[in-house]
Design an enzyme around this catalytic site. Structure first.
Site, PDB file in Angstrom:
ATOM      1  N   HIS A  51       0.742  -1.218   0.014  1.00 13.13           N
ATOM      2  CA  HIS A  51       0.016   0.085   0.069  1.00 13.13           C
ATOM      3  C   HIS A  51       0.965   1.364   0.153  1.00 13.13           C
ATOM      4  O   HIS A  51       0.924   1.845   0.869  1.00 13.13           O
ATOM      5  CB  HIS A  51      -1.038   0.100   1.405  1.00 13.13           C
ATOM      6  CG  HIS A  51      -2.014  -1.013   0.931  1.00 13.13           C
ATOM      7  ND1 HIS A  51      -2.849  -1.441   2.221  1.00 13.13           N
ATOM      8  CD2 HIS A  51      -2.536  -1.912  -0.259  1.00 13.13           C
ATOM      9  CE1 HIS A  51      -3.660  -2.358   1.430  1.00 13.13           C
ATOM     10  NE2 HIS A  51      -3.452  -2.309   0.213  1.00 13.13           N
ATOM     11  N   HIS A  84      -0.620  -8.629   1.269  1.00 14.51           N
ATOM     12  CA  HIS A  84      -1.427  -8.622   2.315  1.00 14.51           C
ATOM     13  C   HIS A  84      -2.369 -10.086   2.054  1.00 14.51           C
ATOM     14  O   HIS A  84      -2.863 -10.287   3.105  1.00 14.51           O
ATOM     15  CB  HIS A  84      -2.543  -7.633   1.901  1.00 14.51           C
ATOM     16  CG  HIS A  84      -1.910  -6.185   1.859  1.00 14.51           C
ATOM     17  ND1 HIS A  84      -1.588  -5.687   0.530  1.00 14.51           N
ATOM     18  CD2 HIS A  84      -1.393  -5.365   2.750  1.00 14.51           C
ATOM     19  CE1 HIS A  84      -0.968  -4.648   0.887  1.00 14.51           C
ATOM     20  NE2 HIS A  84      -0.745  -4.456   2.239  1.00 14.51           N
ATOM     21  N   CYS A 106       3.286 -11.877   2.712  1.00 15.84           N
ATOM     22  CA  CYS A 106       4.254 -11.847   3.808  1.00 15.84           C
ATOM     23  C   CYS A 106       4.080 -12.907   4.628  1.00 15.84           C
ATOM     24  O   CYS A 106       2.999 -13.354   4.928  1.00 15.84           O
ATOM     25  CB  CYS A 106       3.944 -10.476   4.866  1.00 15.84           C
ATOM     26  SG  CYS A 106       4.782 -10.023   6.167  1.00 15.84           S
ATOM     27  N   HIS A 134     -10.553  -4.555   4.566  1.00 16.05           N
ATOM     28  CA  HIS A 134      -8.988  -4.496   4.209  1.00 16.05           C
ATOM     29  C   HIS A 134      -8.582  -5.965   3.636  1.00 16.05           C
ATOM     30  O   HIS A 134      -8.874  -6.938   3.791  1.00 16.05           O
ATOM     31  CB  HIS A 134      -8.209  -4.166   5.613  1.00 16.05           C
ATOM     32  CG  HIS A 134      -6.621  -4.007   5.387  1.00 16.05           C
ATOM     33  ND1 HIS A 134      -5.744  -4.950   5.027  1.00 16.05           N
ATOM     34  CD2 HIS A 134      -5.954  -2.824   5.324  1.00 16.05           C
ATOM     35  CE1 HIS A 134      -4.728  -4.636   4.808  1.00 16.05           C
ATOM     36  NE2 HIS A 134      -4.618  -3.206   5.196  1.00 16.05           N
ATOM     37  N   GLU A 136      -6.012  -7.837   3.892  1.00 13.40           N
ATOM     38  CA  GLU A 136      -5.227  -8.709   4.770  1.00 13.40           C
ATOM     39  C   GLU A 136      -6.406  -9.556   5.518  1.00 13.40           C
ATOM     40  O   GLU A 136      -6.434 -10.797   5.493  1.00 13.40           O
ATOM     41  CB  GLU A 136      -4.316  -8.178   5.742  1.00 13.40           C
ATOM     42  CG  GLU A 136      -3.762  -9.224   6.688  1.00 13.40           C
ATOM     43  CD  GLU A 136      -3.174  -8.642   7.605  1.00 13.40           C
ATOM     44  OE1 GLU A 136      -2.990  -9.153   8.776  1.00 13.40           O
ATOM     45  OE2 GLU A 136      -2.259  -7.701   7.473  1.00 13.40           O
ATOM     46  N   SER A 232      -2.744   2.854   3.630  1.00 13.20           N
ATOM     47  CA  SER A 232      -1.612   2.048   4.343  1.00 13.20           C
ATOM     48  C   SER A 232      -2.054   1.949   5.846  1.00 13.20           C
ATOM     49  O   SER A 232      -1.873   3.185   6.447  1.00 13.20           O
ATOM     50  CB  SER A 232      -0.148   2.442   4.101  1.00 13.20           C
ATOM     51  OG  SER A 232       0.593   2.134   5.393  1.00 13.20           O
ATOM     52  N   SER A 233      -2.502   0.800   6.350  1.00 15.15           N
ATOM     53  CA  SER A 233      -3.252   0.701   7.598  1.00 15.15           C
ATOM     54  C   SER A 233      -2.180   1.211   8.632  1.00 15.15           C
ATOM     55  O   SER A 233      -2.505   2.146   9.559  1.00 15.15           O
ATOM     56  CB  SER A 233      -3.610  -0.584   7.915  1.00 15.15           C
ATOM     57  OG  SER A 233      -3.989  -0.852   9.590  1.00 15.15           O
ATOM     58  N   ASN A 234      -0.781   0.758   8.651  1.00 16.79           N
ATOM     59  CA  ASN A 234       0.152   0.728   9.588  1.00 16.79           C
ATOM     60  C   ASN A 234       0.536   2.445   9.490  1.00 16.79           C
ATOM     61  O   ASN A 234       0.923   2.912  10.630  1.00 16.79           O
ATOM     62  CB  ASN A 234       1.334   0.074   9.413  1.00 16.79           C
ATOM     63  CG  ASN A 234       2.295   0.299   8.267  1.00 16.79           C
ATOM     64  OD1 ASN A 234       3.332   1.336   8.571  1.00 16.79           O
ATOM     65  ND2 ASN A 234       1.952  -0.299   7.219  1.00 16.79           N
TER      66      ASN A 234
END
Length: 339
Positions: A51, A84, A106, A134, A136, A232-234
């Site tokens: 992302h 993801h 990942c 999302h 993932e 980008s979640s993080n």
């Protein structure tokens, strides 16, 4: 210029470390680059490989074609699954269309998939903490849709129902806020005291480390700039964490040209970090801009050292080995150029 206005105290930048690329992102990006080198374009990628706008655009320029679903890929073509992860239904869909696949999921996401499969086989109710929609979360939930319910955060705990509290476990998306996730777990355990924890942390080392670094910087910062993309979640979590831990203001940007001069009025200390899918070149561009604004003194705040490396996807390793390419068999921090 507002950014050039005098402030109380010396102007400085506190630069978070670790920041930027994690091993899983690095591995996925190298996988696309290597596939383009060895198979030639076009190489199809389901969803964004990671992302980040800059990374996706750069790979498109090299010949990658990003699609939403496998049915957009011509039969028999090569498709890469993003970092993801994907559900078994997506894997089956690719197989049905005769697609050649490279799985760049990942390994830390794959671990959560395996946990979901294991506990579903044992007939557990699985409470998956994560953001509905999302990629993932869709991939993990797809491993055991009859056993998994998604919980978006603490506000949804009251709505959870389980068949047997004695056989219930929580898992999580890898890129969440550590604090918010633990608050969700705390509330779940108030309702279900026998709720089991995952066998090991699901929130990945990189997400945790980047949050720890910004927690240290935030109380000293008048402003925190997070480099990262909106999906980008993080990266989005880093903005939230900075504010929760005392930063007076925090903003997310994809590129240095999105930094607003108005943010700097009265600002002496600027914190800078980047999400786990962000190449370092984008951070350096922000630092150059800050230097122009008078924030040339940069102090790196180191809270952890990262040296994790992941092997490239097995489908690709075989191709590279046959071609005698041993240039990049691993993805991970400190093992990659800045661009």
């Amino acid at each position: 210029m507002l950014a050039a206005a005098p402030v109380s105290g010396p102007k400085r930048v506190l630069l978070a470390a670790p920041r930027g690329y994690c091993a899983g992102v690095d591995r996925a990006v190298i996988a696309v680059e290597k596939a383009l080198e060895h198979y030639g374009p076009p190489v199809y990628v389901r969803k964004q490989i990671v992302h980040n706008v800059h990374v996706v655009t750069s790979l498109e320029e090299k010949g990658a074609i990003f699609v939403d679903e496998t049915d957009e890929v011509p039969e028999g073509a090569l498709v890469i699954f993003s970092a993801h992860g994907v559900s078994p239904a997506v894997v089956q869909s690719a197989e049905d269309r005769g697609l050649r696949t490279i799985d760049a999921t990942c390994p830390l996401v794959t671990k959560v998939h395996r946990e979901a499969v294991r506990f579903a086989k044992e007939d557990y109710d699985i409470l998956l903490i994560g953001h509905d929609g999302h990629e993932e979360v869709e991939g993990t939930a797809g491993e055991a849709p009859d056993h998994i319910q998604i919980i978006n955060g603490p506000h949804e705990v009251d709505q959870v129902t389980v068949r047997n509290p004695e056989k219930t476990i929580w898992l999580s998306q890898t890129t969440l806020s550590v604090d918010e996730t633990m608050e969700t777990v705390r509330l779940l355990k108030e309702r279900f005291p026998t709720l089991q924890d995952p066998p090991s942390d699901d929130i990945c080392y990189a997400t945790t480390n980047r949050q720890v670094a910004i927690k240290k910087i935030a109380p000293q910062a008048d402003l925190v700039i997070v480099v990262g993309s909106a999906n980008s979640s993080n990266s989005v979590r880093l903005v939230e964490v900075a504010l929760e831990y005392g930063a007076k203001a925090s903003y997310r940007v994809d590129f240095a040209n999105e930094v607003d001069e108005a943010w700097f009025e009265g600002v002496a200390t600027v914190g800078v970090t980047s999400g786990a899918s962000v190449p370092e070149v984008l951070v350096q561009e922000v630092l150059r801009l800050l230097a122009e604004y008078g924030y040339g003194a940069v102090e790196e705040v180191v809270t952890a050292e990262e040296d994790l490396l992941f092997s490239l996807p097995k489908e690709l390793r075989a191709t590279l080995k046959a071609a005698g390419d041993v240039s990049r068999a691993l993805g991970g921090r400190g093992n990659r150029p800045n661009s």
